[in-house]
Design a protein around this motif. Structure first.
Motif, PDB file in Angstrom:
ATOM      1  N   MET A   1       0.839  -1.200   0.000  1.00  0.00           N
ATOM      2  CA  MET A   1       0.000   0.000   0.000  1.00  0.00           C
ATOM      3  C   MET A   1       0.872   1.248   0.000  1.00  0.00           C
ATOM      4  O   MET A   1       1.871   1.313   0.689  1.00  0.00           O
ATOM      5  CB  MET A   1      -0.911   0.008   1.240  1.00  0.00           C
ATOM      6  CG  MET A   1      -1.849   1.212   1.289  1.00  0.00           C
ATOM      7  SD  MET A   1      -2.903   1.199   2.780  1.00  0.00           S
ATOM      8  CE  MET A   1      -3.937  -0.205   2.421  1.00  0.00           C
ATOM      9  N   ASP A   2       0.495   2.225  -0.769  1.00  0.00           N
ATOM     10  CA  ASP A   2       1.224   3.492  -0.830  1.00  0.00           C
ATOM     11  C   ASP A   2       1.172   4.189   0.519  1.00  0.00           C
ATOM     12  O   ASP A   2       0.127   4.283   1.151  1.00  0.00           O
ATOM     13  CB  ASP A   2       0.564   4.384  -1.884  1.00  0.00           C
ATOM     14  CG  ASP A   2       1.440   5.586  -2.204  1.00  0.00           C
ATOM     15  OD1 ASP A   2       2.029   6.134  -1.266  1.00  0.00           O
ATOM     16  OD2 ASP A   2       1.501   5.971  -3.382  1.00  0.00           O
ATOM     17  N   ASN A   3       2.333   4.694   0.993  1.00  0.00           N
ATOM     18  CA  ASN A   3       2.387   5.359   2.281  1.00  0.00           C
ATOM     19  C   ASN A   3       1.435   6.536   2.366  1.00  0.00           C
ATOM     20  O   ASN A   3       0.921   6.872   3.429  1.00  0.00           O
ATOM     21  CB  ASN A   3       3.823   5.840   2.561  1.00  0.00           C
ATOM     22  CG  ASN A   3       4.743   4.679   2.871  1.00  0.00           C
ATOM     23  OD1 ASN A   3       4.278   3.627   3.292  1.00  0.00           O
ATOM     24  ND2 ASN A   3       6.035   4.876   2.649  1.00  0.00           N
ATOM     25  N   ALA A   4       1.195   7.200   1.217  1.00  0.00           N
ATOM     26  CA  ALA A   4       0.345   8.383   1.229  1.00  0.00           C
ATOM     27  C   ALA A   4      -1.100   8.047   1.538  1.00  0.00           C
ATOM     28  O   ALA A   4      -1.871   8.894   1.970  1.00  0.00           O
ATOM     29  CB  ALA A   4       0.438   9.092  -0.116  1.00  0.00           C
ATOM     30  N   THR A   5      -1.497   6.774   1.279  1.00  0.00           N
ATOM     31  CA  THR A   5      -2.887   6.383   1.509  1.00  0.00           C
ATOM     32  C   THR A   5      -3.055   5.519   2.751  1.00  0.00           C
ATOM     33  O   THR A   5      -4.149   5.070   3.039  1.00  0.00           O
ATOM     34  CB  THR A   5      -3.422   5.624   0.287  1.00  0.00           C
ATOM     35  OG1 THR A   5      -2.644   4.436   0.083  1.00  0.00           O
ATOM     36  CG2 THR A   5      -3.360   6.491  -0.966  1.00  0.00           C
ATOM     37  N   GLU A   6      -1.975   5.233   3.439  1.00  0.00           N
ATOM     38  CA  GLU A   6      -2.067   4.427   4.649  1.00  0.00           C
ATOM     39  C   GLU A   6      -2.834   5.181   5.734  1.00  0.00           C
ATOM     40  O   GLU A   6      -2.631   6.382   5.925  1.00  0.00           O
ATOM     41  CB  GLU A   6      -0.673   4.068   5.168  1.00  0.00           C
ATOM     42  CG  GLU A   6       0.017   3.000   4.339  1.00  0.00           C
ATOM     43  CD  GLU A   6       1.334   2.587   4.953  1.00  0.00           C
ATOM     44  OE1 GLU A   6       1.676   3.156   6.024  1.00  0.00           O
ATOM     45  OE2 GLU A   6       2.007   1.734   4.393  1.00  0.00           O
ATOM     46  N   PRO A   7      -3.696   4.485   6.470  1.00  0.00           N
ATOM     47  CA  PRO A   7      -4.442   5.147   7.558  1.00  0.00           C
ATOM     48  C   PRO A   7      -3.487   5.677   8.618  1.00  0.00           C
ATOM     49  O   PRO A   7      -2.459   5.065   8.917  1.00  0.00           O
ATOM     50  CB  PRO A   7      -5.312   4.017   8.115  1.00  0.00           C
ATOM     51  CG  PRO A   7      -5.381   2.983   7.032  1.00  0.00           C
ATOM     52  CD  PRO A   7      -4.067   3.071   6.320  1.00  0.00           C
ATOM     53  N   LYS A   8      -3.813   6.835   9.174  1.00  0.00           N
ATOM     54  CA  LYS A   8      -3.047   7.360  10.290  1.00  0.00           C
ATOM     55  C   LYS A   8      -3.273   6.482  11.518  1.00  0.00           C
ATOM     56  O   LYS A   8      -4.362   5.929  11.719  1.00  0.00           O
ATOM     57  CB  LYS A   8      -3.467   8.794  10.601  1.00  0.00           C
ATOM     58  CG  LYS A   8      -3.121   9.796   9.514  1.00  0.00           C
ATOM     59  CD  LYS A   8      -1.623  10.031   9.428  1.00  0.00           C
ATOM     60  CE  LYS A   8      -1.300  11.139   8.451  1.00  0.00           C
ATOM     61  NZ  LYS A   8       0.162  11.389   8.364  1.00  0.00           N
ATOM     62  N   LYS A   9      -2.242   6.390  12.333  1.00  0.00           N
ATOM     63  CA  LYS A   9      -2.328   5.568  13.540  1.00  0.00           C
ATOM     64  C   LYS A   9      -2.503   6.459  14.756  1.00  0.00           C
ATOM     65  O   LYS A   9      -1.847   7.496  14.873  1.00  0.00           O
ATOM     66  CB  LYS A   9      -1.073   4.710  13.679  1.00  0.00           C
ATOM     67  CG  LYS A   9      -0.877   3.737  12.521  1.00  0.00           C
ATOM     68  CD  LYS A   9       0.422   2.964  12.645  1.00  0.00           C
ATOM     69  CE  LYS A   9       0.615   2.036  11.443  1.00  0.00           C
ATOM     70  NZ  LYS A   9       1.903   1.293  11.523  1.00  0.00           N
ATOM     71  N   LEU A  10      -3.374   6.040  15.662  1.00  0.00           N
ATOM     72  CA  LEU A  10      -3.704   6.860  16.818  1.00  0.00           C
ATOM     73  C   LEU A  10      -3.708   6.008  18.083  1.00  0.00           C
ATOM     74  O   LEU A  10      -4.300   4.932  18.125  1.00  0.00           O
ATOM     75  CB  LEU A  10      -5.088   7.497  16.622  1.00  0.00           C
ATOM     76  CG  LEU A  10      -5.557   8.444  17.720  1.00  0.00           C
ATOM     77  CD1 LEU A  10      -4.731   9.717  17.717  1.00  0.00           C
ATOM     78  CD2 LEU A  10      -7.032   8.781  17.523  1.00  0.00           C
ATOM     79  N   LEU A  11      -3.045   6.514  19.121  1.00  0.00           N
ATOM     80  CA  LEU A  11      -3.064   5.857  20.426  1.00  0.00           C
ATOM     81  C   LEU A  11      -4.020   6.610  21.339  1.00  0.00           C
ATOM     82  O   LEU A  11      -3.871   7.812  21.547  1.00  0.00           O
ATOM     83  CB  LEU A  11      -1.661   5.842  21.041  1.00  0.00           C
ATOM     84  CG  LEU A  11      -1.567   5.297  22.474  1.00  0.00           C
ATOM     85  CD1 LEU A  11      -2.012   3.836  22.530  1.00  0.00           C
ATOM     86  CD2 LEU A  11      -0.149   5.451  23.024  1.00  0.00           C
ATOM     87  N   ILE A  12      -5.009   5.894  21.889  1.00  0.00           N
ATOM     88  CA  ILE A  12      -5.965   6.476  22.822  1.00  0.00           C
ATOM     89  C   ILE A  12      -5.640   5.976  24.226  1.00  0.00           C
ATOM     90  O   ILE A  12      -5.711   4.776  24.495  1.00  0.00           O
ATOM     91  CB  ILE A  12      -7.416   6.075  22.457  1.00  0.00           C
ATOM     92  CG1 ILE A  12      -7.762   6.557  21.042  1.00  0.00           C
ATOM     93  CG2 ILE A  12      -8.403   6.641  23.472  1.00  0.00           C
ATOM     94  CD1 ILE A  12      -9.084   6.021  20.520  1.00  0.00           C
ATOM     95  N   VAL A  13      -5.242   6.899  25.108  1.00  0.00           N
ATOM     96  CA  VAL A  13      -4.912   6.538  26.490  1.00  0.00           C
ATOM     97  C   VAL A  13      -6.043   7.071  27.367  1.00  0.00           C
ATOM     98  O   VAL A  13      -6.091   8.255  27.703  1.00  0.00           O
ATOM     99  CB  VAL A  13      -3.550   7.111  26.917  1.00  0.00           C
ATOM    100  CG1 VAL A  13      -3.171   6.571  28.297  1.00  0.00           C
ATOM    101  CG2 VAL A  13      -2.474   6.770  25.892  1.00  0.00           C
ATOM    102  N   GLU A  14      -6.945   6.182  27.743  1.00  0.00           N
ATOM    103  CA  GLU A  14      -8.167   6.567  28.462  1.00  0.00           C
ATOM    104  C   GLU A  14      -8.647   5.377  29.283  1.00  0.00           C
ATOM    105  O   GLU A  14      -8.751   4.266  28.770  1.00  0.00           O
ATOM    106  CB  GLU A  14      -9.239   6.984  27.451  1.00  0.00           C
ATOM    107  CG  GLU A  14     -10.626   7.187  28.005  1.00  0.00           C
ATOM    108  CD  GLU A  14     -10.695   8.283  29.045  1.00  0.00           C
ATOM    109  OE1 GLU A  14     -11.038   7.961  30.195  1.00  0.00           O
ATOM    110  OE2 GLU A  14     -10.409   9.448  28.691  1.00  0.00           O
ATOM    111  N   ASP A  15      -8.912   5.609  30.584  1.00  0.00           N
ATOM    112  CA  ASP A  15      -9.290   4.500  31.456  1.00  0.00           C
ATOM    113  C   ASP A  15     -10.801   4.285  31.565  1.00  0.00           C
ATOM    114  O   ASP A  15     -11.235   3.350  32.235  1.00  0.00           O
ATOM    115  CB  ASP A  15      -8.687   4.692  32.853  1.00  0.00           C
ATOM    116  CG  ASP A  15      -9.249   5.905  33.569  1.00  0.00           C
ATOM    117  OD1 ASP A  15      -9.602   6.890  32.878  1.00  0.00           O
ATOM    118  OD2 ASP A  15      -9.341   5.876  34.806  1.00  0.00           O
ATOM    119  N   GLU A  16     -11.598   5.117  30.924  1.00  0.00           N
ATOM    120  CA  GLU A  16     -13.039   4.891  30.889  1.00  0.00           C
ATOM    121  C   GLU A  16     -13.381   4.116  29.619  1.00  0.00           C
ATOM    122  O   GLU A  16     -13.364   4.674  28.522  1.00  0.00           O
ATOM    123  CB  GLU A  16     -13.788   6.225  30.901  1.00  0.00           C
ATOM    124  CG  GLU A  16     -13.569   7.043  32.160  1.00  0.00           C
ATOM    125  CD  GLU A  16     -14.365   8.344  32.129  1.00  0.00           C
ATOM    126  OE1 GLU A  16     -15.450   8.366  31.505  1.00  0.00           O
ATOM    127  OE2 GLU A  16     -13.895   9.327  32.713  1.00  0.00           O
TER     128      GLU A  16
END
Length: 230
Positions: A1-16
């Motif tokens: 997959m082309d890097n330009a179209t790769e989904p962005k990665k997100l870290l969610i730090v949340e205890d609820e």
């Protein structure tokens, strides 16, 4: 997959769980890859093994609170951080930004707003990087303690090199003197804000040896310094 179209990665730090899963649903609907961590003391170990484009970080976490997590992240990585919290006191807001947070979102919030704020921060980081490539020809050579600006090679001290490398890592971002001290002096020696100011002054003088050279390190009164060549 082309890097330009790769989904962005997100870290969610949340205890609820309800809230973290809701955020995850909204971000996945916007084509983000997400990972959830519920404890502050698990974040650094995860980052050592994984990459992410941005972090949503709650302040009130078990194991290690969000401000401490933010400080530890900033000592090693330049990942965009958006702090979320129900604590709205001004001192917490200022402290969160002082430690290197890129944005601050108060609870309760709309998940759509959080998605929009993350997109804004990521666009700002991307546009700042592109802007540097288009404006001034500058190349830092950390291993040689040199910077090449407009084709001219300039020798730097080790401290000046580390300082310029830090400022260039996030063009446009304001680095406080305290943050600079934490990041530059890894041996925890005691230095003052005046020491940082002195290094900045000497570095500026070297970078602006030609009278027609535009300023690329800017002072932000009462806050700190930023790298911005325009």
């Amino acid at each position: 997959m082309d890097n330009a179209t790769e989904p962005k990665k997100l870290l969610i730090v949340e205890d609820e769980p309800t809230l973290s899963e809701l955020l995850q649903d909204y971000f996945q609907a916007s084509n983000y890859q997400t990972h959830i961590i519920a404890r502050g003391d698990e974040v650094i170990a995860w980052l050592e093994e994984n990459k992410t484009d941005a972090i949503i970080l709650d302040l009130m976490l078990p194991g290690l609170d969000g401000l401490e997590v933010c400080k530890l992240i900033r000592q090693r990585w330049d990942i965009p951080i958006l702090i979320t919290t129900a604590k709205v006191e001004e001192i917490d807001r200022l402290l969160g930004l002082e430690l290197g947070a890129d944005d601050y979102i108060c609870k309760p919030y709309s998940p759509r707003e959080v998605v929009a704020r993350v997109k804004t921060v990521l666009r700002r980081v991307q546009s700042s990087t592109q802007e540097i490539e288009l404006t001034i020809p500058i190349e830092l050579r950390p291993q040689k303690c040199q910077v090449v600006i407009c084709g001219k090679t300039i020798d730097l001290t080790a401290t000046e090199t580390a300082l310029l490398e830090l400022l260039m890592s996030e063009p446009g971002r304001i680095f406080s003197r305290n943050l600079i001290m934490d990041r530059i002096y890894k041996d925890y020696r005691i230095v003052s804000e005046r020491t940082i100011d002195s290094h900045i002054k000497k570095l500026r003088k070297k970078l602006n040896q030609d009278s027609d050279q535009q300023e690329i390190i800017h002072s932000v009164y009462g806050v700190g310094y930023k790298y911005e060549p325009n």
